[in-house]
Design an enzyme around this catalytic site. Structure first.
Site, PDB file in Angstrom:
ATOM      1  N   LYS A 111       1.838  -7.340   1.907  1.00 48.42           N
ATOM      2  CA  LYS A 111       1.655  -5.885   1.940  1.00 48.42           C
ATOM      3  C   LYS A 111       2.223  -5.270   3.225  1.00 48.42           C
ATOM      4  CE  LYS A 111      -2.343  -5.766  -1.206  1.00 48.42           C
ATOM      5  NZ  LYS A 111      -3.758  -5.295  -1.396  1.00 48.42           N
ATOM      6  N   TYR A 144      -0.653  -0.498  -9.869  1.00 50.11           N
ATOM      7  CA  TYR A 144      -2.120  -0.503  -9.742  1.00 50.11           C
ATOM      8  C   TYR A 144      -2.775   0.435 -10.763  1.00 50.11           C
ATOM      9  CZ  TYR A 144      -2.400  -3.327  -5.443  1.00 50.11           C
ATOM     10  OH  TYR A 144      -2.372  -4.342  -4.525  1.00 50.11           O
ATOM     11  N   PHE A 194     -10.709   4.894  -4.465  1.00 50.77           N
ATOM     12  CA  PHE A 194      -9.781   4.441  -3.426  1.00 50.77           C
ATOM     13  C   PHE A 194      -8.320   4.475  -3.873  1.00 50.77           C
ATOM     14  CE2 PHE A 194     -11.387   0.607  -5.639  1.00 50.77           C
ATOM     15  CZ  PHE A 194     -10.200   0.061  -6.096  1.00 50.77           C
ATOM     16  N   ARG A 229      -5.154 -17.242  -5.033  1.00 50.73           N
ATOM     17  CA  ARG A 229      -6.346 -16.433  -4.733  1.00 50.73           C
ATOM     18  C   ARG A 229      -7.213 -17.136  -3.678  1.00 50.73           C
ATOM     19  NH1 ARG A 229      -6.571 -11.088  -6.735  1.00 50.73           N
ATOM     20  NH2 ARG A 229      -8.826 -11.274  -6.695  1.00 50.73           N
ATOM     21  N   THR A 266     -11.226  -9.983  -1.192  1.00 48.20           N
ATOM     22  CA  THR A 266     -10.579  -8.671  -1.032  1.00 48.20           C
ATOM     23  C   THR A 266     -10.928  -8.040   0.311  1.00 48.20           C
ATOM     24  OG1 THR A 266     -10.831  -8.391  -3.411  1.00 48.20           O
ATOM     25  CG2 THR A 266     -10.279  -6.424  -2.148  1.00 48.20           C
ATOM     26  N   ARG A 300      -6.539 -13.458   4.379  1.00 50.30           N
ATOM     27  CA  ARG A 300      -7.199 -12.197   4.704  1.00 50.30           C
ATOM     28  C   ARG A 300      -8.138 -12.338   5.894  1.00 50.30           C
ATOM     29  NH1 ARG A 300      -7.752 -10.348  -1.631  1.00 50.30           N
ATOM     30  NH2 ARG A 300      -6.037  -8.851  -1.642  1.00 50.30           N
ATOM     31  N   ASN A 302      -5.208  -5.157   3.517  1.00 44.90           N
ATOM     32  CA  ASN A 302      -5.676  -6.546   3.448  1.00 44.90           C
ATOM     33  C   ASN A 302      -4.562  -7.565   3.221  1.00 44.90           C
ATOM     34  OD1 ASN A 302      -5.235  -5.960   0.791  1.00 44.90           O
ATOM     35  ND2 ASN A 302      -7.354  -6.273   0.111  1.00 44.90           N
ATOM     36  N   HIS A 341      -1.419  -9.398  -1.791  1.00 40.81           N
ATOM     37  CA  HIS A 341      -1.879  -9.254  -3.180  1.00 40.81           C
ATOM     38  C   HIS A 341      -1.561 -10.535  -3.911  1.00 40.81           C
ATOM     39  CE1 HIS A 341      -2.196  -8.046  -7.364  1.00 40.81           C
ATOM     40  NE2 HIS A 341      -1.021  -8.627  -7.530  1.00 40.81           N
ATOM     41  N   GLU A 346       2.849  -8.608 -13.945  1.00 40.45           N
ATOM     42  CA  GLU A 346       3.270  -8.246 -12.589  1.00 40.45           C
ATOM     43  C   GLU A 346       4.620  -8.880 -12.237  1.00 40.45           C
ATOM     44  OE1 GLU A 346      -0.134  -9.343 -10.259  1.00 40.45           O
ATOM     45  OE2 GLU A 346      -1.322  -7.666 -11.032  1.00 40.45           O
TER      46      GLU A 346
HETATM   47  P1  RTP Z   1      -5.086  -7.067  -4.898  1.00 44.76           P
HETATM   48  O1  RTP Z   1      -5.068  -6.579  -6.333  1.00 44.76           O
HETATM   49  O2  RTP Z   1      -4.415  -6.122  -3.944  1.00 44.76           O
HETATM   50  O3  RTP Z   1      -4.585  -8.480  -4.785  1.00 44.76           O
HETATM   51  O4  RTP Z   1      -6.600  -7.172  -4.404  1.00 44.76           O
HETATM   52  P2  RTP Z   1      -7.831  -7.746  -5.185  1.00 44.76           P
HETATM   53  O5  RTP Z   1      -7.424  -8.275  -6.527  1.00 44.76           O
HETATM   54  O6  RTP Z   1      -8.520  -8.698  -4.256  1.00 44.76           O
HETATM   55  O7  RTP Z   1      -8.706  -6.445  -5.344  1.00 44.76           O
HETATM   56  P3  RTP Z   1      -8.679  -5.332  -6.493  1.00 44.76           P
HETATM   57  O8  RTP Z   1     -10.056  -5.153  -6.989  1.00 44.76           O
HETATM   58  O9  RTP Z   1      -7.583  -5.609  -7.479  1.00 44.76           O
HETATM   59  O10 RTP Z   1      -8.303  -4.017  -5.664  1.00 44.76           O
HETATM   60  C1  RTP Z   1      -6.955  -3.694  -5.336  1.00 44.76           C
HETATM   61  C2  RTP Z   1      -6.905  -3.206  -3.909  1.00 44.76           C
HETATM   62  O11 RTP Z   1      -7.632  -1.964  -3.815  1.00 44.76           O
HETATM   63  C3  RTP Z   1      -8.310  -1.906  -2.582  1.00 44.76           C
HETATM   64  N1  RTP Z   1      -9.738  -1.765  -2.802  1.00 44.76           N
HETATM   65  N2  RTP Z   1     -10.480  -0.977  -2.085  1.00 44.76           N
HETATM   66  N3  RTP Z   1     -12.672   0.461  -1.001  1.00 44.76           N
HETATM   67  C4  RTP Z   1     -12.860  -0.378  -2.023  1.00 44.76           C
HETATM   68  O12 RTP Z   1     -13.958  -0.554  -2.515  1.00 44.76           O
HETATM   69  C5  RTP Z   1     -11.729  -1.094  -2.548  1.00 44.76           C
HETATM   70  N4  RTP Z   1     -11.759  -1.933  -3.555  1.00 44.76           N
HETATM   71  C6  RTP Z   1     -10.480  -2.370  -3.716  1.00 44.76           C
HETATM   72  C7  RTP Z   1      -8.045  -3.192  -1.821  1.00 44.76           C
HETATM   73  O13 RTP Z   1      -7.037  -2.949  -0.865  1.00 44.76           O
HETATM   74  C8  RTP Z   1      -7.567  -4.136  -2.901  1.00 44.76           C
HETATM   75  O14 RTP Z   1      -6.684  -5.095  -2.377  1.00 44.76           O
HETATM   76 MG    MG Z   2      -6.307  -7.154  -7.892  1.00 43.79          MG
END
Ligand code: RTP
Ligand code: MG
Length: 143
Positions: free
Chosen positions: A11, A51, A59, A87, A93, A104, A114, A117, A128
């Protein structure tokens, strides 16, 4: 165990901190092979589409602002159990919850910025990868 492919992003925060090599090193040390890679500066449309599942979340605008704030590296990682393995290498996350030694925990500043991805399931990995790479841009290993 079947060989899988997963999709990964370094990122904008991690690119800005000169961490591309360190993060690629973690993938390679874990036995994941980089079979496609490029640097891109996402448009808002690209980031919103990528996304889209989060479009109704509070967010979402901050996420799109961040993901378009600078260039990213996008890559396809190949290896045994690659989706789950990546992962695990990434960590939770929220870096505050990420296990020691994960990307992370070591490189992310916040849940919003973070570092990486990674696809979370076979269906999202396929979608993706196709979002960023044509079949011709992916180079399976012959040795
Ligand atoms: P990513 O898709 O980026 O790999 O991250 P992830 O699966 O671990 O998390 P995901 O639930 O898919 O969320 C995508 C990105 O959104 C931001 N986020 N912010 N403030 C919050 O509660 C919140 N939740 C998610 C994070 O930057 C996350 O990587
Ligand atoms: Mg995700």
């Amino acid at each position: 165990m079947a060989i899988e492919r997963t999709f990964s992003i370094v990122k904008p925060d991690a690119v800005a901190k000169n961490l591309i090599g360190a993060i690629y090193g973690r993938f390679e040390s874990a036995g994941l092979k980089i079979v496609a890679s490029k640097m891109v500066h996402l448009s808002r449309e690209q980031a919103e589409g990528f996304y889209a599942e989060h479009s109704e979340r509070p967010f979402f605008k901050a996420l799109v602002d961040f993901m378009t704030s600078g260039p990213v590296m996008v890559q396809v990682l190949e290896g045994e159990n690659a989706i789950l393995r990546n992962r695990e290498i990434m960590g939770a996350t929220n870096p505050a919850d990420a296990l020691a030694g994960t990307l992370r925990a070591d490189y992310a500043d916040s849940i919003d910025e973070n570092a990486v991805h990674g696809s979370d399931a076979p269906e999202s990995a396929a979608r993706e990868i196709a979002y960023f790479f044509s079949d011709e841009e992916i180079c399976p290993r012959t040795r």
